[in-house]
Design a protein around this motif. Structure first.
Motif, PDB file in Angstrom:
ATOM      1  N   ARG A 101     -91.278 105.586   0.501  1.00  0.00           N
ATOM      2  CA  ARG A 101     -92.171 106.181   1.927  1.00  0.00           C
ATOM      3  C   ARG A 101     -90.846 106.585   2.794  1.00  0.00           C
ATOM      4  N   VAL A 102     -91.225 107.930   3.400  1.00  0.00           N
ATOM      5  CA  VAL A 102     -90.329 108.589   4.120  1.00  0.00           C
ATOM      6  C   VAL A 102     -91.076 108.779   5.708  1.00  0.00           C
ATOM      7  N   THR A 103     -90.605 108.059   6.674  1.00  0.00           N
ATOM      8  CA  THR A 103     -91.304 108.423   8.059  1.00  0.00           C
ATOM      9  C   THR A 103     -90.283 108.836   8.863  1.00  0.00           C
ATOM     10  N   THR A 104     -90.773 109.660  10.242  1.00  0.00           N
ATOM     11  CA  THR A 104     -89.840 109.752  11.252  1.00  0.00           C
ATOM     12  C   THR A 104     -89.646 108.711  12.147  1.00  0.00           C
ATOM     13  N   ASP A 105     -88.215 108.599  12.555  1.00  0.00           N
ATOM     14  CA  ASP A 105     -87.763 107.384  13.518  1.00  0.00           C
ATOM     15  C   ASP A 105     -88.237 108.039  14.721  1.00  0.00           C
ATOM     16  N   PRO A 106     -89.022 106.836  15.160  1.00  0.00           N
ATOM     17  CA  PRO A 106     -89.563 107.051  16.384  1.00  0.00           C
ATOM     18  C   PRO A 106     -88.610 106.978  17.756  1.00  0.00           C
ATOM     19  N   TYR A 107     -87.494 107.017  17.583  1.00  0.00           N
ATOM     20  CA  TYR A 107     -86.356 106.957  18.767  1.00  0.00           C
ATOM     21  C   TYR A 107     -85.455 107.771  18.620  1.00  0.00           C
ATOM     22  N   GLY A 108     -85.673 108.800  17.765  1.00  0.00           N
ATOM     23  CA  GLY A 108     -84.487 109.931  17.596  1.00  0.00           C
ATOM     24  C   GLY A 108     -84.874 110.954  16.525  1.00  0.00           C
ATOM     25  N   SER A 109     -83.916 111.875  16.127  1.00  0.00           N
ATOM     26  CA  SER A 109     -84.496 112.812  15.185  1.00  0.00           C
ATOM     27  C   SER A 109     -84.014 112.406  13.646  1.00  0.00           C
ATOM     28  N   LEU A 110     -83.835 111.139  13.496  1.00  0.00           N
ATOM     29  CA  LEU A 110     -83.589 110.773  12.165  1.00  0.00           C
ATOM     30  C   LEU A 110     -85.007 110.393  11.358  1.00  0.00           C
ATOM     31  N   PHE A 111     -84.849 110.281  10.059  1.00  0.00           N
ATOM     32  CA  PHE A 111     -85.767 110.025   9.277  1.00  0.00           C
ATOM     33  C   PHE A 111     -85.381 108.413   8.652  1.00  0.00           C
ATOM     34  N   ARG A 112     -86.648 107.781   8.102  1.00  0.00           N
ATOM     35  CA  ARG A 112     -86.389 106.520   7.547  1.00  0.00           C
ATOM     36  C   ARG A 112     -87.216 106.518   6.385  1.00  0.00           C
ATOM     37  N   LEU A 113     -86.308 106.255   5.043  1.00  0.00           N
ATOM     38  CA  LEU A 113     -86.811 106.134   3.653  1.00  0.00           C
ATOM     39  C   LEU A 113     -86.723 104.536   3.449  1.00  0.00           C
ATOM     40  N   CYS A 114     -88.103 103.927   3.136  1.00  0.00           N
ATOM     41  CA  CYS A 114     -88.051 102.687   2.720  1.00  0.00           C
ATOM     42  C   CYS A 114     -88.624 102.705   1.135  1.00  0.00           C
ATOM     43  N   ALA A 115     -87.847 101.991   0.226  1.00  0.00           N
ATOM     44  CA  ALA A 115     -88.237 102.122  -1.074  1.00  0.00           C
ATOM     45  C   ALA A 115     -87.719 100.597  -1.639  1.00  0.00           C
ATOM     46  N   ASP A 116     -88.598 100.354  -2.938  1.00  0.00           N
ATOM     47  CA  ASP A 116     -88.281  99.370  -3.611  1.00  0.00           C
ATOM     48  C   ASP A 116     -87.129  99.488  -4.710  1.00  0.00           C
ATOM     49  N   LEU A 117     -86.240  98.662  -4.909  1.00  0.00           N
ATOM     50  CA  LEU A 117     -85.328  98.878  -5.817  1.00  0.00           C
ATOM     51  C   LEU A 117     -85.411  98.031  -7.141  1.00  0.00           C
ATOM     52  N   THR A 118     -85.445  98.488  -8.384  1.00  0.00           N
ATOM     53  CA  THR A 118     -85.355  97.774  -9.414  1.00  0.00           C
ATOM     54  C   THR A 118     -84.139  98.160 -10.396  1.00  0.00           C
ATOM     55  N   GLU A 119     -83.402  97.172 -10.844  1.00  0.00           N
ATOM     56  CA  GLU A 119     -82.177  97.308 -11.331  1.00  0.00           C
ATOM     57  C   GLU A 119     -82.273  97.711 -12.842  1.00  0.00           C
ATOM     58  N   VAL A 120     -81.421  98.652 -13.234  1.00  0.00           N
ATOM     59  CA  VAL A 120     -81.590  99.489 -14.508  1.00  0.00           C
ATOM     60  C   VAL A 120     -80.841  98.647 -15.514  1.00  0.00           C
ATOM     61  N   GLU A 121     -81.323  98.530 -16.628  1.00  0.00           N
ATOM     62  CA  GLU A 121     -80.924  97.277 -17.470  1.00  0.00           C
ATOM     63  C   GLU A 121     -80.000  97.869 -18.462  1.00  0.00           C
ATOM     64  N   GLY A 122     -78.893  97.297 -18.991  1.00  0.00           N
ATOM     65  CA  GLY A 122     -78.009  97.798 -20.170  1.00  0.00           C
ATOM     66  C   GLY A 122     -77.620  99.093 -20.617  1.00  0.00           C
ATOM     67  N   SER A 123     -78.234  99.509 -21.631  1.00  0.00           N
ATOM     68  CA  SER A 123     -77.858 100.778 -22.002  1.00  0.00           C
ATOM     69  C   SER A 123     -78.299 102.116 -21.084  1.00  0.00           C
ATOM     70  N   ASN A 124     -79.159 101.866 -20.211  1.00  0.00           N
ATOM     71  CA  ASN A 124     -79.499 103.061 -19.413  1.00  0.00           C
ATOM     72  C   ASN A 124     -78.530 103.377 -18.231  1.00  0.00           C
ATOM     73  N   ARG A 125     -77.668 102.521 -18.167  1.00  0.00           N
ATOM     74  CA  ARG A 125     -76.357 102.816 -17.180  1.00  0.00           C
ATOM     75  C   ARG A 125     -75.631 103.658 -17.604  1.00  0.00           C
ATOM     76  N   ASP A 126     -75.395 104.837 -16.664  1.00  0.00           N
ATOM     77  CA  ASP A 126     -74.650 105.932 -17.044  1.00  0.00           C
ATOM     78  C   ASP A 126     -73.851 106.434 -15.820  1.00  0.00           C
TER      79      ASP A 126
END
Length: 66
Positions: free
Chosen positions: A41-66
């Protein structure tokens, strides 16, 4: 894990274009971990000209790491 990044339009766009995010450990002996972003989700920071990205992370397992 849920994360939030603040940045300019260009910085947030670059982050959204990457399917995998690599995070470095605080010590040299710790491995680099790869995470996939989802539920973004990307939203506008109400206190300035920045944007805020919120996300969930899931670790990439074993052989998928490059």
């Amino acid at each position: 894990m849920r994360i939030c990044f603040y940045g300019t339009d260009e910085e947030i766009t670059r982050l959204c274009e990457r399917p995998v995010l690599a995070l470095l450990g605080p010590l040299r002996s710790q491995p680099v971990l790869a995470f996939e972003l989802f539920n973004i989700r990307v939203t506008t920071d109400p206190y300035g000209s920045l944007f805020r990205l919120c996300a969930d992370l899931t670790e990439v397992e074993g052989s998928n790491r490059d």
